[in-house]
Motif scaffolding. Structure first.
Motif, PDB file in Angstrom:
ATOM      1  N   ILE A   1       0.849  -1.208   0.000  1.00 36.57           N
ATOM      2  CA  ILE A   1       0.000   0.000   0.000  1.00 36.57           C
ATOM      3  C   ILE A   1       0.876   1.246   0.000  1.00 36.57           C
ATOM      4  CG2 ILE A   1      -1.600   1.361   1.418  1.00 36.57           C
ATOM      5  CD1 ILE A   1      -2.987  -1.293   2.155  1.00 36.57           C
ATOM      6  N   LYS A   2       1.905   1.240   0.816  1.00 41.15           N
ATOM      7  CA  LYS A   2       2.818   2.392   0.877  1.00 41.15           C
ATOM      8  C   LYS A   2       3.469   2.627  -0.494  1.00 41.15           C
ATOM      9  CE  LYS A   2       6.711   4.121   3.568  1.00 41.15           C
ATOM     10  NZ  LYS A   2       7.661   3.828   4.640  1.00 41.15           N
ATOM     11  N   PHE A   3       3.955   1.549  -1.121  1.00 40.73           N
ATOM     12  CA  PHE A   3       4.570   1.639  -2.441  1.00 40.73           C
ATOM     13  C   PHE A   3       3.573   2.171  -3.475  1.00 40.73           C
ATOM     14  CE2 PHE A   3       4.745  -0.559  -6.557  1.00 40.73           C
ATOM     15  CZ  PHE A   3       5.914  -0.013  -7.077  1.00 40.73           C
ATOM     16  N   ALA A   4       2.378   1.578  -3.505  1.00 43.14           N
ATOM     17  CA  ALA A   4       1.370   1.938  -4.503  1.00 43.14           C
ATOM     18  C   ALA A   4       0.918   3.390  -4.356  1.00 43.14           C
ATOM     19  CB  ALA A   4       0.177   0.983  -4.412  1.00 43.14           C
TER      20      ALA A   4
ATOM     21  N   ASP B   1      -5.118  -4.314  -8.949  1.00 45.17           N
ATOM     22  CA  ASP B   1      -4.793  -5.017 -10.197  1.00 45.17           C
ATOM     23  C   ASP B   1      -3.310  -5.364 -10.272  1.00 45.17           C
ATOM     24  OD1 ASP B   1      -7.353  -5.076 -11.219  1.00 45.17           O
ATOM     25  OD2 ASP B   1      -7.087  -3.303 -12.500  1.00 45.17           O
ATOM     26  N   ALA B   2      -2.464  -4.444  -9.838  1.00 43.79           N
ATOM     27  CA  ALA B   2      -1.016  -4.631  -9.952  1.00 43.79           C
ATOM     28  C   ALA B   2      -0.475  -5.738  -9.046  1.00 43.79           C
ATOM     29  CB  ALA B   2      -0.306  -3.309  -9.668  1.00 43.79           C
ATOM     30  N   ILE B   3      -1.234  -6.143  -8.045  1.00 48.48           N
ATOM     31  CA  ILE B   3      -0.785  -7.220  -7.146  1.00 48.48           C
ATOM     32  C   ILE B   3      -0.539  -8.503  -7.940  1.00 48.48           C
ATOM     33  CG2 ILE B   3      -1.524  -8.766  -5.281  1.00 48.48           C
ATOM     34  CD1 ILE B   3      -2.792  -6.306  -3.943  1.00 48.48           C
ATOM     35  N   ALA B   4      -1.412  -8.793  -8.908  1.00 45.88           N
ATOM     36  CA  ALA B   4      -1.298 -10.037  -9.687  1.00 45.88           C
ATOM     37  C   ALA B   4      -0.018 -10.082 -10.508  1.00 45.88           C
ATOM     38  CB  ALA B   4      -2.514 -10.189 -10.594  1.00 45.88           C
ATOM     39  N   THR B   5       0.472  -8.942 -10.960  1.00 40.21           N
ATOM     40  CA  THR B   5       1.672  -8.909 -11.807  1.00 40.21           C
ATOM     41  C   THR B   5       2.914  -8.438 -11.063  1.00 40.21           C
ATOM     42  OG1 THR B   5       1.091  -6.681 -12.554  1.00 40.21           O
ATOM     43  CG2 THR B   5       0.317  -8.547 -13.898  1.00 40.21           C
ATOM     44  N   SER B   6       2.796  -8.291  -9.746  1.00 41.29           N
ATOM     45  CA  SER B   6       3.910  -7.751  -8.960  1.00 41.29           C
ATOM     46  C   SER B   6       5.048  -8.746  -8.768  1.00 41.29           C
ATOM     47  CB  SER B   6       3.413  -7.301  -7.579  1.00 41.29           C
ATOM     48  OG  SER B   6       3.049  -8.426  -6.793  1.00 41.29           O
ATOM     49  N   GLY B   7       4.757 -10.033  -8.965  1.00 41.22           N
ATOM     50  CA  GLY B   7       5.761 -11.064  -8.711  1.00 41.22           C
ATOM     51  C   GLY B   7       5.868 -11.422  -7.237  1.00 41.22           C
ATOM     52  N   ARG B   8       5.010 -10.873  -6.422  1.00 37.92           N
ATOM     53  CA  ARG B   8       5.017 -11.149  -4.985  1.00 37.92           C
ATOM     54  C   ARG B   8       3.963 -12.207  -4.688  1.00 37.92           C
ATOM     55  NH1 ARG B   8       6.025  -5.184  -2.356  1.00 37.92           N
ATOM     56  NH2 ARG B   8       7.665  -4.599  -3.813  1.00 37.92           N
ATOM     57  N   LYS B   9       4.398 -13.451  -4.754  1.00 39.64           N
ATOM     58  CA  LYS B   9       3.484 -14.593  -4.615  1.00 39.64           C
ATOM     59  C   LYS B   9       2.731 -14.574  -3.287  1.00 39.64           C
ATOM     60  CE  LYS B   9       3.440 -19.616  -4.724  1.00 39.64           C
ATOM     61  NZ  LYS B   9       4.230 -20.820  -4.577  1.00 39.64           N
ATOM     62  N   ASN B  10       3.422 -14.304  -2.178  1.00 32.92           N
ATOM     63  CA  ASN B  10       2.763 -14.299  -0.861  1.00 32.92           C
ATOM     64  C   ASN B  10       1.699 -13.213  -0.782  1.00 32.92           C
ATOM     65  OD1 ASN B  10       4.444 -16.348  -0.055  1.00 32.92           O
ATOM     66  ND2 ASN B  10       5.882 -15.005   0.985  1.00 32.92           N
TER      67      ASN B  10
ATOM     68  N   GLU C   1       3.601   5.630  -5.674  1.00 30.26           N
ATOM     69  CA  GLU C   1       3.627   5.600  -7.145  1.00 30.26           C
ATOM     70  C   GLU C   1       2.351   6.196  -7.759  1.00 30.26           C
ATOM     71  OE1 GLU C   1       6.135   4.624  -9.218  1.00 30.26           O
ATOM     72  OE2 GLU C   1       7.387   4.377  -7.439  1.00 30.26           O
ATOM     73  N   ASP C   2       1.482   6.771  -6.923  1.00 21.74           N
ATOM     74  CA  ASP C   2       0.234   7.408  -7.361  1.00 21.74           C
ATOM     75  C   ASP C   2      -0.768   6.451  -8.000  1.00 21.74           C
ATOM     76  OD1 ASP C   2       0.677   9.970  -6.401  1.00 21.74           O
ATOM     77  OD2 ASP C   2       1.782  10.570  -8.199  1.00 21.74           O
ATOM     78  N   TYR C   3      -0.774   5.205  -7.547  1.00 22.63           N
ATOM     79  CA  TYR C   3      -1.808   4.280  -7.997  1.00 22.63           C
ATOM     80  C   TYR C   3      -3.123   4.713  -7.370  1.00 22.63           C
ATOM     81  CZ  TYR C   3       1.632   0.650  -9.388  1.00 22.63           C
ATOM     82  OH  TYR C   3       2.630  -0.074  -9.968  1.00 22.63           O
ATOM     83  N   HIS C   4      -4.208   4.436  -8.031  1.00 22.61           N
ATOM     84  CA  HIS C   4      -5.518   4.546  -7.387  1.00 22.61           C
ATOM     85  C   HIS C   4      -5.833   3.157  -6.832  1.00 22.61           C
ATOM     86  CE1 HIS C   4      -7.063   2.597 -10.987  1.00 22.61           C
ATOM     87  NE2 HIS C   4      -6.485   3.553 -11.707  1.00 22.61           N
ATOM     88  N   LEU C   5      -6.892   3.037  -6.072  1.00 20.54           N
ATOM     89  CA  LEU C   5      -7.205   1.779  -5.394  1.00 20.54           C
ATOM     90  C   LEU C   5      -7.283   0.601  -6.370  1.00 20.54           C
ATOM     91  CD1 LEU C   5      -8.014   0.032  -2.973  1.00 20.54           C
ATOM     92  CD2 LEU C   5     -10.341   0.914  -3.196  1.00 20.54           C
ATOM     93  N   LEU C   6      -8.037   0.752  -7.441  1.00 17.53           N
ATOM     94  CA  LEU C   6      -8.184  -0.350  -8.393  1.00 17.53           C
ATOM     95  C   LEU C   6      -6.841  -0.692  -9.042  1.00 17.53           C
ATOM     96  CD1 LEU C   6      -9.943  -2.403  -9.842  1.00 17.53           C
ATOM     97  CD2 LEU C   6     -10.497  -0.634 -11.534  1.00 17.53           C
ATOM     98  N   GLY C   7      -6.066   0.311  -9.370  1.00 19.19           N
ATOM     99  CA  GLY C   7      -4.751   0.074  -9.966  1.00 19.19           C
ATOM    100  C   GLY C   7      -3.833  -0.689  -9.018  1.00 19.19           C
TER     101      GLY C   7
END
Length: 176
Positions: free
Chosen positions: A62-65, A77-86, A68-74
């Motif tokens: 959440i801090k990172f996102a 969505d980015a969790i799936a492609t983050s490479g962070r399996k856990n 980086e000025d992500y909005h909530l949905l962004g």
């Protein structure tokens, strides 16, 4: 001349009473522990949502996102492609999507993760994390740059999760 400065007290309603004139008063326990009676019309309730508790890895995301000025949905969505399996596995469990959204919108507290001391049964050497070189070693040495307490998340993220499945390893939970 009377000072017209507004003041607020913080406390919890613990009861009520009605005086001989029919005025209804709430009994409020203030932070000092004292109980006071206040006319109901003077009470303003705080509607601050309760902060949810989330794991450190979710708080970090959440801090990172937000940085980086992500909005909530962004951010979701980015969790799936983050490479962070856990993180992805946590996000897909139960009601964690809702929990993520509440943490994003209302704030959060980080759960205290269990911490462990990992020891080789054969040599009694402990697993240390070398904070300066950022690597793990088994050693009998307890130096300044070494940490002997590990969270499961830290171990998983650094390829050390095998210690939880190894019969030659003793795992001791640390009381905090």
């Amino acid at each position: 001349m009377m000072n017209s400065e507004k003041v607020y007290i913080e406390g919890y309603v613990v009861g009520f009473m009605v005086d001989s004139t029919g005025t209804r008063e709430k009994r409020i326990q203030v932070s000092s522990g004292e109980i006071v009676s206040i006319d109901e019309s003077f009470i303003h309730k705080s509607i601050t949502p309760e902060k949810v508790k989330i794991p450190r890895m979710v708080a970090d995301w959440i801090k990172f996102a937000k940085f980086e000025d992500y909005h909530l949905l962004g951010a979701m969505d980015a969790i799936a492609t983050s490479g962070r399996k856990n993180l992805y596995e946590w996000f897909r469990e139960d009601d964690n999507m809702d929990l993520f959204a509440r943490a994003w919108l209302d704030g959060y507290e980080v759960e205290k993760e269990k911490r462990y001391i990992i020891t080789l049964k054969s040599s009694k050497q402990k697993l240390y994390y070398h904070t300066e070189h950022e690597d793990y070693i088994f050693s009998s040495y307890d130096g300044v740059f070494y940490s002997e307490y590990h969270t499961k998340t830290d171990l998983e993220e650094n390829g050390m999760s095998w210690v939880f499945d190894c019969p030659g390893i003793k795992i001791e939970e640390v009381d905090e």
